[in-house]
Design a protein around this motif. Sequence first.
Motif, PDB file in Angstrom:
ATOM      1  N   ALA A 175       0.823  -1.206   0.000  1.00 13.27           N
ATOM      2  CA  ALA A 175       0.000   0.000   0.000  1.00 13.27           C
ATOM      3  C   ALA A 175       0.861   1.263   0.000  1.00 13.27           C
ATOM      4  N   ALA A 176       2.100   1.131   0.461  1.00 12.78           N
ATOM      5  CA  ALA A 176       3.002   2.289   0.498  1.00 12.78           C
ATOM      6  C   ALA A 176       3.389   2.738  -0.903  1.00 12.78           C
ATOM      7  N   ASN A 177       3.155   1.919  -1.893  1.00  9.18           N
ATOM      8  CA  ASN A 177       3.534   2.252  -3.267  1.00  9.18           C
ATOM      9  C   ASN A 177       2.369   2.836  -4.077  1.00  9.18           C
ATOM     10  N   ILE A 178       1.226   2.991  -3.442  1.00  6.89           N
ATOM     11  CA  ILE A 178       0.073   3.547  -4.169  1.00  6.89           C
ATOM     12  C   ILE A 178       0.317   5.031  -4.441  1.00  6.89           C
ATOM     13  N   SER A 179       0.187   5.421  -5.679  1.00  6.84           N
ATOM     14  CA  SER A 179       0.410   6.818  -6.040  1.00  6.84           C
ATOM     15  C   SER A 179      -0.859   7.640  -5.811  1.00  6.84           C
ATOM     16  N   LYS A 180      -0.679   8.936  -5.880  1.00  2.25           N
ATOM     17  CA  LYS A 180      -1.813   9.841  -5.722  1.00  2.25           C
ATOM     18  C   LYS A 180      -2.846   9.602  -6.818  1.00  2.25           C
ATOM     19  N   THR A 181      -2.346   9.396  -8.052  1.00  3.03           N
ATOM     20  CA  THR A 181      -3.249   9.157  -9.181  1.00  3.03           C
ATOM     21  C   THR A 181      -4.007   7.859  -9.012  1.00  3.03           C
ATOM     22  N   ASP A 182      -3.310   6.816  -8.550  1.00  4.69           N
ATOM     23  CA  ASP A 182      -3.967   5.529  -8.321  1.00  4.69           C
ATOM     24  C   ASP A 182      -5.065   5.664  -7.260  1.00  4.69           C
ATOM     25  N   MET A 183      -4.776   6.404  -6.192  1.00  3.70           N
ATOM     26  CA  MET A 183      -5.764   6.572  -5.130  1.00  3.70           C
ATOM     27  C   MET A 183      -6.969   7.364  -5.636  1.00  3.70           C
ATOM     28  N   GLU A 184      -6.721   8.366  -6.458  1.00  7.76           N
ATOM     29  CA  GLU A 184      -7.841   9.128  -7.016  1.00  7.76           C
ATOM     30  C   GLU A 184      -8.740   8.226  -7.855  1.00  7.76           C
ATOM     31  N   GLY A 185      -8.137   7.316  -8.597  1.00  8.67           N
ATOM     32  CA  GLY A 185      -8.913   6.363  -9.388  1.00  8.67           C
ATOM     33  C   GLY A 185      -9.738   5.446  -8.494  1.00  8.67           C
ATOM     34  N   PHE A 186      -9.126   4.981  -7.398  1.00  5.34           N
ATOM     35  CA  PHE A 186      -9.853   4.108  -6.477  1.00  5.34           C
ATOM     36  C   PHE A 186     -11.022   4.856  -5.832  1.00  5.34           C
ATOM     37  N   LEU A 187     -10.799   6.082  -5.409  1.00  4.06           N
ATOM     38  CA  LEU A 187     -11.855   6.860  -4.755  1.00  4.06           C
ATOM     39  C   LEU A 187     -13.044   7.068  -5.690  1.00  4.06           C
ATOM     40  N   ALA A 188     -12.752   7.265  -6.975  1.00  2.00           N
ATOM     41  CA  ALA A 188     -13.842   7.424  -7.943  1.00  2.00           C
ATOM     42  C   ALA A 188     -14.613   6.115  -8.109  1.00  2.00           C
ATOM     43  N   SER A 189     -13.880   4.985  -8.081  1.00  2.00           N
ATOM     44  CA  SER A 189     -14.535   3.690  -8.279  1.00  2.00           C
ATOM     45  C   SER A 189     -15.373   3.268  -7.074  1.00  2.00           C
ATOM     46  N   VAL A 190     -14.947   3.698  -5.873  1.00  2.00           N
ATOM     47  CA  VAL A 190     -15.639   3.269  -4.658  1.00  2.00           C
ATOM     48  C   VAL A 190     -16.787   4.209  -4.277  1.00  2.00           C
ATOM     49  N   TYR A 246      -6.067   6.493   6.583  1.00  2.00           N
ATOM     50  CA  TYR A 246      -5.019   7.106   7.398  1.00  2.00           C
ATOM     51  C   TYR A 246      -4.503   6.155   8.477  1.00  2.00           C
ATOM     52  N   SER A 247      -5.186   5.032   8.643  1.00  2.00           N
ATOM     53  CA  SER A 247      -4.709   4.048   9.616  1.00  2.00           C
ATOM     54  C   SER A 247      -3.962   2.909   8.936  1.00  2.00           C
ATOM     55  N   GLY A 248      -3.919   2.913   7.603  1.00  2.00           N
ATOM     56  CA  GLY A 248      -3.219   1.864   6.875  1.00  2.00           C
ATOM     57  C   GLY A 248      -1.799   2.275   6.509  1.00  2.00           C
ATOM     58  N   ASN A 249      -1.247   1.580   5.531  1.00  2.00           N
ATOM     59  CA  ASN A 249       0.141   1.827   5.115  1.00  2.00           C
ATOM     60  C   ASN A 249       0.222   2.606   3.807  1.00  2.00           C
ATOM     61  N   VAL A 250      -0.835   3.326   3.449  1.00  2.00           N
ATOM     62  CA  VAL A 250      -0.818   4.019   2.167  1.00  2.00           C
ATOM     63  C   VAL A 250       0.209   5.144   2.178  1.00  2.00           C
ATOM     64  N   SER A 251       0.643   5.506   0.990  1.00  2.00           N
ATOM     65  CA  SER A 251       1.702   6.509   0.846  1.00  2.00           C
ATOM     66  C   SER A 251       1.203   7.909   1.173  1.00  2.00           C
TER      67      SER A 251
END
Length: 347
Positions: A175-190, A246-251
């Motif tokens: 999860a530490a390797n997730i980029s900002k762009t990848d997270m934005e894509g996930f947020l849109a999908s969820v 914010y409680s996980g290992n995301v970047s």
Amino acid sequence: MAISGVSTRTLAQSLRTALVRSQNEMNNAQKEATTGRLADPGLKLGSLTSQTVTLNREMERLNNIIDTNALAGSRLSATQNSLKDLSTQAQTFLSTLIAGSSGDATPAVMLASAKSALSSMGSILNASFNGEQIFSGINTDVKPFKGFEAGSDAKTAFDTAFQSYFGFTQTDPGAANISKTDMEGFLASVEPDFLGAGWDANWSNATDATIQSRIALNETASTSVSANIDPVKKLAMAAALTADLYSGNVSEGAREAVNARARALVSEAVAGIANLQASVGVTENRITATSERLKMQADVMELHIQKLEGADPYEASTRVSTLMTQIETSYALTARIQQLSLAKYLS
């Protein structure tokens, strides 16, 4: 000339009949003296009785609506207080998110604020009034807000969506390797899990339909608020995203995406709650004004009824006193007559 005999039994019976009549009249007079209304309107009014029946029925309908309006007004007042608390919590959370975006709040502070927001939402949205859940729509016997605790439907669905999208969990080192762009894509999908069909399935037991109350003979109004409104959904999404990610290992870059999306959601939620408070306030004013108007109509009907059915309580009290004297005299005469006998006469 024939002379008919009169027995003491006949005299006693006639007094007893007069006594029963006087007792009935006294009962009616006592009722009129107490209520100020005719004891038997039909006997006194004749054909006008239908008017009093109609007026009494209409006045009862108006008074029933006034009573239900009072309950609806109290429910809306409780709703207004809850919305105020929800708005305060949202603004506090927004302040923390803004501070976090500028580096003035640590991830731990933001995490605590998000969890506090979720907890407060549960307390506020699951509040009840007179034994009914005020944010459940018409499903008033069930708590509307399910929450985002471990094991809940919403948390399970979110975890599943995250793993399906990235291929690992939030706590995985990857999860530490997730980029900002990848997270934005996930947020849109969820997003549909919060703002779409996922809300009804995982977050809420409330109905979209709200309580409709008849506030006048020809007027209705929505007198409740459902937890299925967009401001609540957006606040829940922002708090859940922040509390979980914010409680996980995301970047750090991924957290920036979460913060930006959460800020936008909470800002929209604050504005939406304010609009909802205004709408509830308008309904409260409508109910108050309508009840005052109905009360005036009921008062006018009461005056007409009093004019038709009214009795003079002073005159009725005088009749009670007179009839009481007559009854007491009848009792005394009856007692004396019953004592008369031929044996006593001959002795």
